[in-house]
Write a protein that holds these residues in place. Structure first.
Motif, PDB file in Angstrom:
ATOM      1  N   GLU A 124       0.904  -1.212  -0.024  1.00  0.00           N
ATOM      2  CA  GLU A 124       0.047   0.168   0.020  1.00  0.00           C
ATOM      3  C   GLU A 124       0.900   1.347   0.014  1.00  0.00           C
ATOM      4  OE1 GLU A 124      -3.537   2.255   2.471  1.00  0.00           O
ATOM      5  OE2 GLU A 124      -2.281   0.443   3.466  1.00  0.00           O
ATOM      6  N   GLN A 125       1.973   1.047   0.900  1.00  0.00           N
ATOM      7  CA  GLN A 125       2.775   2.094   0.919  1.00  0.00           C
ATOM      8  C   GLN A 125       3.383   2.428  -0.615  1.00  0.00           C
ATOM      9  OE1 GLN A 125       5.128   1.013   4.177  1.00  0.00           O
ATOM     10  NE2 GLN A 125       3.642   1.528   5.502  1.00  0.00           N
ATOM     11  N   ALA A 126       4.039   1.504  -0.949  1.00  0.00           N
ATOM     12  CA  ALA A 126       4.700   1.823  -2.370  1.00  0.00           C
ATOM     13  C   ALA A 126       3.610   2.003  -3.422  1.00  0.00           C
ATOM     14  CB  ALA A 126       5.201   0.109  -3.054  1.00  0.00           C
ATOM     15  N   GLU A 127       2.566   1.742  -3.474  1.00  0.00           N
ATOM     16  CA  GLU A 127       1.575   2.317  -4.431  1.00  0.00           C
ATOM     17  C   GLU A 127       1.254   3.821  -4.347  1.00  0.00           C
ATOM     18  OE1 GLU A 127      -1.756  -0.403  -3.797  1.00  0.00           O
ATOM     19  OE2 GLU A 127      -0.887  -2.161  -4.598  1.00  0.00           O
ATOM     20  N   ALA A 128       1.225   4.089  -3.025  1.00  0.00           N
ATOM     21  CA  ALA A 128       1.013   5.757  -2.715  1.00  0.00           C
ATOM     22  C   ALA A 128       2.315   6.316  -3.250  1.00  0.00           C
ATOM     23  CB  ALA A 128       0.950   5.781  -1.329  1.00  0.00           C
ATOM     24  N   TRP A 129       3.424   5.940  -2.996  1.00  0.00           N
ATOM     25  CA  TRP A 129       4.824   6.536  -3.408  1.00  0.00           C
ATOM     26  C   TRP A 129       4.847   6.672  -5.157  1.00  0.00           C
ATOM     27  CZ3 TRP A 129       7.367   9.688  -0.541  1.00  0.00           C
ATOM     28  CH2 TRP A 129       7.505   9.383   0.761  1.00  0.00           C
ATOM     29  N   ALA A 130       4.322   5.776  -5.653  1.00  0.00           N
ATOM     30  CA  ALA A 130       4.357   5.433  -7.255  1.00  0.00           C
ATOM     31  C   ALA A 130       3.653   6.531  -7.743  1.00  0.00           C
ATOM     32  CB  ALA A 130       3.844   4.222  -7.713  1.00  0.00           C
ATOM     33  N   ARG A 131       2.421   7.417  -7.248  1.00  0.00           N
ATOM     34  CA  ARG A 131       2.023   8.408  -7.509  1.00  0.00           C
ATOM     35  C   ARG A 131       2.584   9.633  -7.545  1.00  0.00           C
ATOM     36  NH1 ARG A 131      -2.185  11.762  -3.880  1.00  0.00           N
ATOM     37  NH2 ARG A 131      -2.997  13.385  -5.403  1.00  0.00           N
ATOM     38  N   ILE A 132       3.620   9.624  -6.506  1.00  0.00           N
ATOM     39  CA  ILE A 132       4.398  10.848  -6.513  1.00  0.00           C
ATOM     40  C   ILE A 132       5.586  10.680  -7.310  1.00  0.00           C
ATOM     41  CG2 ILE A 132       5.938  11.695  -4.592  1.00  0.00           C
ATOM     42  CD1 ILE A 132       3.922  10.925  -2.371  1.00  0.00           C
ATOM     43  N   THR A 133       6.251   9.505  -7.372  1.00  0.00           N
ATOM     44  CA  THR A 133       7.340   9.467  -8.423  1.00  0.00           C
ATOM     45  C   THR A 133       7.158   9.848  -9.749  1.00  0.00           C
ATOM     46  OG1 THR A 133       7.144   6.872  -8.673  1.00  0.00           O
ATOM     47  CG2 THR A 133       8.515   7.724  -6.970  1.00  0.00           C
ATOM     48  N   ARG A 134       5.949   9.286 -10.204  1.00  0.00           N
ATOM     49  CA  ARG A 134       5.323   9.634 -11.312  1.00  0.00           C
ATOM     50  C   ARG A 134       5.105  11.176 -11.929  1.00  0.00           C
ATOM     51  NH1 ARG A 134       1.618   5.219 -10.432  1.00  0.00           N
ATOM     52  NH2 ARG A 134       0.091   6.671  -9.900  1.00  0.00           N
ATOM     53  N   PHE A 135       4.854  12.011 -10.830  1.00  0.00           N
ATOM     54  CA  PHE A 135       4.794  13.424 -11.010  1.00  0.00           C
ATOM     55  C   PHE A 135       5.988  14.077 -10.990  1.00  0.00           C
ATOM     56  CE2 PHE A 135       4.523  17.688  -9.454  1.00  0.00           C
ATOM     57  CZ  PHE A 135       3.583  18.469 -10.529  1.00  0.00           C
ATOM     58  N   ILE A 136       7.005  13.706 -10.128  1.00  0.00           N
ATOM     59  CA  ILE A 136       8.251  14.222 -10.064  1.00  0.00           C
ATOM     60  C   ILE A 136       9.083  13.726 -11.439  1.00  0.00           C
ATOM     61  CG2 ILE A 136      10.544  13.751  -8.973  1.00  0.00           C
ATOM     62  CD1 ILE A 136       9.153  13.265  -6.494  1.00  0.00           C
ATOM     63  N   ARG A 137       8.846  12.601 -12.019  1.00  0.00           N
ATOM     64  CA  ARG A 137       9.404  12.210 -13.294  1.00  0.00           C
ATOM     65  C   ARG A 137       8.685  13.316 -14.308  1.00  0.00           C
ATOM     66  NH1 ARG A 137       8.557   7.490 -13.300  1.00  0.00           N
ATOM     67  NH2 ARG A 137      10.398   6.766 -12.404  1.00  0.00           N
ATOM     68  N   SER A 138       7.450  13.672 -14.379  1.00  0.00           N
ATOM     69  CA  SER A 138       6.753  14.260 -15.260  1.00  0.00           C
ATOM     70  C   SER A 138       7.492  15.957 -15.455  1.00  0.00           C
ATOM     71  CB  SER A 138       5.204  14.411 -15.161  1.00  0.00           C
ATOM     72  OG  SER A 138       5.170  15.214 -14.006  1.00  0.00           O
ATOM     73  N   GLN A 139       8.007  16.314 -14.260  1.00  0.00           N
ATOM     74  CA  GLN A 139       8.434  17.652 -14.375  1.00  0.00           C
ATOM     75  C   GLN A 139      10.171  17.659 -14.590  1.00  0.00           C
ATOM     76  OE1 GLN A 139       6.382  20.132 -13.661  1.00  0.00           O
ATOM     77  NE2 GLN A 139       4.973  18.533 -13.803  1.00  0.00           N
ATOM     78  N   GLY A 140      10.807  16.408 -15.060  1.00  0.00           N
ATOM     79  CA  GLY A 140      11.929  16.496 -15.523  1.00  0.00           C
ATOM     80  C   GLY A 140      13.138  16.173 -14.278  1.00  0.00           C
ATOM     81  N   ALA A 141      12.414  16.043 -13.257  1.00  0.00           N
ATOM     82  CA  ALA A 141      13.627  15.785 -12.217  1.00  0.00           C
ATOM     83  C   ALA A 141      13.479  14.124 -11.971  1.00  0.00           C
ATOM     84  CB  ALA A 141      12.995  16.226 -10.786  1.00  0.00           C
ATOM     85  N   ALA A 142      14.611  13.657 -11.348  1.00  0.00           N
ATOM     86  CA  ALA A 142      14.840  12.322 -10.725  1.00  0.00           C
ATOM     87  C   ALA A 142      14.286  12.109  -9.303  1.00  0.00           C
ATOM     88  CB  ALA A 142      16.204  11.787 -10.838  1.00  0.00           C
ATOM     89  N   SER A 143      13.884  10.924  -9.099  1.00  0.00           N
ATOM     90  CA  SER A 143      13.174  10.887  -7.623  1.00  0.00           C
ATOM     91  C   SER A 143      14.311   9.866  -6.919  1.00  0.00           C
ATOM     92  CB  SER A 143      11.689  10.483  -7.711  1.00  0.00           C
ATOM     93  OG  SER A 143      11.711   9.224  -8.485  1.00  0.00           O
ATOM     94  N   GLY A 144      14.178  10.095  -5.648  1.00  0.00           N
ATOM     95  CA  GLY A 144      14.868   9.077  -4.817  1.00  0.00           C
ATOM     96  C   GLY A 144      14.324   8.865  -3.552  1.00  0.00           C
ATOM     97  N   ILE A 145      14.538   7.961  -2.703  1.00  0.00           N
ATOM     98  CA  ILE A 145      14.063   7.778  -1.409  1.00  0.00           C
ATOM     99  C   ILE A 145      14.931   7.441  -0.549  1.00  0.00           C
ATOM    100  CG2 ILE A 145      13.536   5.224  -2.049  1.00  0.00           C
ATOM    101  CD1 ILE A 145      10.720   6.043   0.094  1.00  0.00           C
ATOM    102  N   GLN A 146      15.115   7.628   0.667  1.00  0.00           N
ATOM    103  CA  GLN A 146      16.040   7.380   1.692  1.00  0.00           C
ATOM    104  C   GLN A 146      15.511   6.238   2.893  1.00  0.00           C
ATOM    105  OE1 GLN A 146      16.968   9.957   5.536  1.00  0.00           O
ATOM    106  NE2 GLN A 146      18.910  10.149   4.396  1.00  0.00           N
ATOM    107  N   LEU A 147      16.013   5.184   2.683  1.00  0.00           N
ATOM    108  CA  LEU A 147      15.395   4.169   3.469  1.00  0.00           C
ATOM    109  C   LEU A 147      16.290   3.894   4.679  1.00  0.00           C
ATOM    110  CD1 LEU A 147      15.776   1.192   0.769  1.00  0.00           C
ATOM    111  CD2 LEU A 147      13.710   2.847   1.375  1.00  0.00           C
TER     112      LEU A 147
END
Length: 388
Positions: free
Chosen positions: A103-126
């Motif tokens: 469920e958490q991964a699916e919520a993050w996927a919405r965010i990474t899609r938007f970041i990518r759409s703006q030309g930026a790279a996305s990262g996550i700190q585990l």
């Protein structure tokens, strides 16, 4: 303890030296390629804890989308999401994000899609908070409190040594340590599935991996404690297992606190040694901060106060690094990258104050407007009298 000095005449950092792009392009706006990822510029967003999960289930929501998405739309090259727990007990607070379920991964996927759409790279700190877990969120914090009686949990660490003002943690046994490594691996797989471009392992700021690295918090006498190679074992095993999970093309970062700011603690020389080992284990890039293990360490905070540590680690370990800490102006950031002191800069509070910092910096340095969203083009200074 003072910030380190660097050797005169040392070669510039590798990425800055090999930066692509026209010679008249400011160094800050030359792309950088790490493994299979090209990042459009060197202005990056560090992990910024938001303590804003509303259902206390670790699922990011609209705030996280807008917070991270605004900085991507504002021109940042890489946007790193906040310290995100690999297990429920690894959270700093019960309002933190997680990546221990789908469920958490699916919520993050919405965010990474938007970041990518703006030309930026996305990262996550585990991350795993260890003995600094189970505290009140920053905006609700009660001094010295751990809410174990209000939905909290028992904390763990390398040794049963408490962080000043917090309860004593339970020392992890062998099986527990192996489970932590497995949790990082599972979270890394979910990060890939969620569409992140970069994974960062949090080994800084006094959290669990840092607790194993520092002799001040690691009093073990088994294979996970004692000499440096034993204290570094947890980090190196995490790096190896995360690399195996994410494959060969995805960049893997490590965030270090380069010093505890306390004599006899973790320092920049040990950081440099372990950074070399981590690179051999599969890490690509090192995000250099300081402190967090000891309360009231007397850190001499000032403009760019942590940048000398990034430069030290980059030069002594021969690795690529980013600098962070009171970097607030375009000129300051440009100097750090152009001089080879760092390969990129992380600006946290500056970008919280101005999510369009990168676009403003490009204007001030004469770098062009290629990262402007089309929706905002009519607001460019070039067509509005030249003033920001």
């Amino acid at each position: 303890m003072s910030a380190p000095s660097t050797a005169a005449g040392a070669a510039p950092a590798s990425a800055a030296d090999a930066a692509s792009g026209p010679e008249d392009t400011p160094a800050l706006f030359r792309p950088i390629t790490i493994r299979g990822l090209e990042i459009r510029n060197r202005i990056w967003v560090p992990p910024l804890c938001q303590y804003s999960v509303t259902r206390r289930d670790g699922v990011p929501h609209d705030w996280h989308l807008v917070h991270l998405g605004s900085m991507a739309a504002g021109g940042a090259g890489l946007v790193l999401a906040e310290a995100t727990a690999v297990s429920p007990e690894g959270r700093i607070s019960d309002h933190d994000t997680g990546l221990w379920n789908d469920e958490q991964a699916e919520a993050w996927a919405r965010i990474t899609r938007f970041i990518r759409s703006q030309g930026a790279a996305s990262g996550i700190q585990l991350a795993h908070a260890g003995r600094k877990a189970s505290v009140w969120p920053e905006h609700l914090r009660r001094p010295g409190s751990q809410p174990l009686d209000e939905g909290g949990w028992t904390t763990v660490s390398a040794s049963a040594v408490a962080f000043d003002g917090l309860r004593e943690p339970v020392a992890l046994d062998e099986a527990d340590i192996l489970q932590v490594i497995a949790d990082f691996r599972a979270a890394a797989r979910r990060a890939v599935d969620a569409g992140f471009d970069v994974v960062e392992v949090h080994a800084a700021h006094g959290y669990l991996v840092h607790q194993f690295l520092s002799p001040l918090s690691n009093r073990r006498d088994d294979r996970w404690g004692g000499p440096l190679e034993h204290r570094a074992r947890l980090l190196l095993e995490i790096v190896r297992t995360v690399r195996a999970e994410i494959g060969d093309r995805m960049p893997l970062f490590v965030r270090f606190s380069a010093t505890d700011w306390v004599e006899g603690g973790w320092d920049e020389a040990q950081t440099s040694t372990v950074a070399r080992w981590a690179e051999e284990a599969g890490a690509d890039f090192f995000d250099i901060s300081t402190g967090g293990l000891v309360r009231d360490a007397g850190i001499p905070v000032g403009p760019g106060y942590q940048a000398p540590f990034a430069e030290y680690v980059g030069r002594h370990a021969g690795v690529e690094v980013s600098a962070v800490g009171r970097i607030t102006t375009a000129e300051q950031a440009e100097q750090l990258v152009a001089s080879g002191a760092a390969d990129a800069v992380m600006l946290g509070k500056a970008q919280m104050r101005d999510p369009h910092f990168a676009m403003r910096a490009a204007h001030e340095l004469g770098a062009g407007t290629s990262m402007w969203p089309v929706q905002y083009l009519r607001a460019r200074p070039e067509v509005n009298g030249g003033d920001w």
